[in-house]
Motif scaffolding. Structure first.
Motif, PDB file in Angstrom:
ATOM      1  N   GLY A 291       0.801  -1.227   0.000  1.00 24.21           N
ATOM      2  CA  GLY A 291       0.000   0.000   0.000  1.00 24.21           C
ATOM      3  C   GLY A 291       0.829   1.270   0.000  1.00 24.21           C
ATOM      4  O   GLY A 291       0.378   2.303  -0.499  1.00 24.21           O
ATOM      5  N   ASN A 292       2.038   1.211   0.559  1.00 23.10           N
ATOM      6  CA  ASN A 292       2.868   2.415   0.555  1.00 23.10           C
ATOM      7  C   ASN A 292       4.135   2.233  -0.289  1.00 23.10           C
ATOM      8  O   ASN A 292       5.092   2.976  -0.126  1.00 23.10           O
ATOM      9  CB  ASN A 292       3.215   2.844   1.976  1.00 23.10           C
ATOM     10  N   GLY A 293       4.138   1.260  -1.157  1.00 26.17           N
ATOM     11  CA  GLY A 293       5.255   1.054  -2.077  1.00 26.17           C
ATOM     12  C   GLY A 293       6.533   0.559  -1.413  1.00 26.17           C
ATOM     13  O   GLY A 293       7.612   0.762  -1.948  1.00 26.17           O
ATOM     14  N   GLY A 294       6.425  -0.065  -0.251  1.00 25.95           N
ATOM     15  CA  GLY A 294       7.598  -0.593   0.430  1.00 25.95           C
ATOM     16  C   GLY A 294       8.405   0.462   1.166  1.00 25.95           C
ATOM     17  O   GLY A 294       9.526   0.209   1.572  1.00 25.95           O
ATOM     18  N   ASP A 295       7.826   1.648   1.364  1.00 30.43           N
ATOM     19  CA  ASP A 295       8.514   2.725   2.087  1.00 30.43           C
ATOM     20  C   ASP A 295       8.252   2.564   3.578  1.00 30.43           C
ATOM     21  O   ASP A 295       7.170   2.868   4.069  1.00 30.43           O
ATOM     22  CB  ASP A 295       8.018   4.079   1.593  1.00 30.43           C
ATOM     23  N   PHE A 296       9.262   2.098   4.321  1.00 31.29           N
ATOM     24  CA  PHE A 296       9.088   1.827   5.745  1.00 31.29           C
ATOM     25  C   PHE A 296       8.878   3.104   6.551  1.00 31.29           C
ATOM     26  O   PHE A 296       8.234   3.076   7.590  1.00 31.29           O
ATOM     27  CB  PHE A 296      10.295   1.050   6.285  1.00 31.29           C
ATOM     28  N   ASP A 297       9.420   4.218   6.075  1.00 32.27           N
ATOM     29  CA  ASP A 297       9.230   5.483   6.782  1.00 32.27           C
ATOM     30  C   ASP A 297       7.813   6.034   6.607  1.00 32.27           C
ATOM     31  O   ASP A 297       7.372   6.862   7.391  1.00 32.27           O
ATOM     32  CB  ASP A 297      10.237   6.528   6.295  1.00 32.27           C
TER      33      ASP A 297
END
Length: 144
Positions: free
Chosen positions: A86-92
């Motif tokens: 859902g957030n493109g793999g952006d952990f931040d």
């Protein structure tokens, strides 16, 4: 042993040591890369109390595989993979539970994520002030 024979023996041993690895299977054509519809996504998540991963002994660790299908030792792999997609793999960019009530006690917790996400190498580390903040930082991913 005559000087010529010594040179021949030395040259033979040197050639064998240098060129030996180039014979046999090393010269065979490389195997074709595995082709598939999905880039690999396999992660290892760890958690430990401390301020940096270098100074922490992991207390818990889980695996999370998202492609080709969600699996691993993570307690909720389907939801965790959906959260990352859902957030493109952006952990931040992970959004936590809104309105979570956490104390201001400082007991730092470090979470690390290492592996591959959609074919790209991932090495991520994040320190939370306490475990409650870690659990509320992402709805599912860090809840292990």
């Amino acid at each position: 042993m005559p000087k010529t024979a010594r040179w021949a023996a030395t040259l033979t041993l040197t050639a064998t040591a240098v060129c030996g690895p180039l014979t046999g299977s090393a010269l065979a054509a490389p195997e074709p890369a595995a082709s598939g519809l999905y880039a690999p996504s396999a992660l290892v998540l760890t958690m430990g109390h401390g301020e940096t991963s270098a100074a922490v002994t992991p207390e818990r660790a889980v695996t999370l595989t998202c492609a080709p299908k969600p699996s691993g030792t993570h307690p909720a792999p389907v939801d965790a993979c959906a959260e990352l997609r859902g957030n493109g793999g952006d952990f931040d960019a992970l959004t936590g539970r809104a309105g979570a009530m956490c104390s201001k006690q400082y007991d730092p917790v470090v979470v690390t994520v290492n592996g591959v996400w959609q074919g790209k190498r991932v090495a991520y580390e994040r320190t939370f002030a306490n475990e409650c903040l870690k659990d509320s930082a992402a709805s599912v991913l860090y809840a292990f």
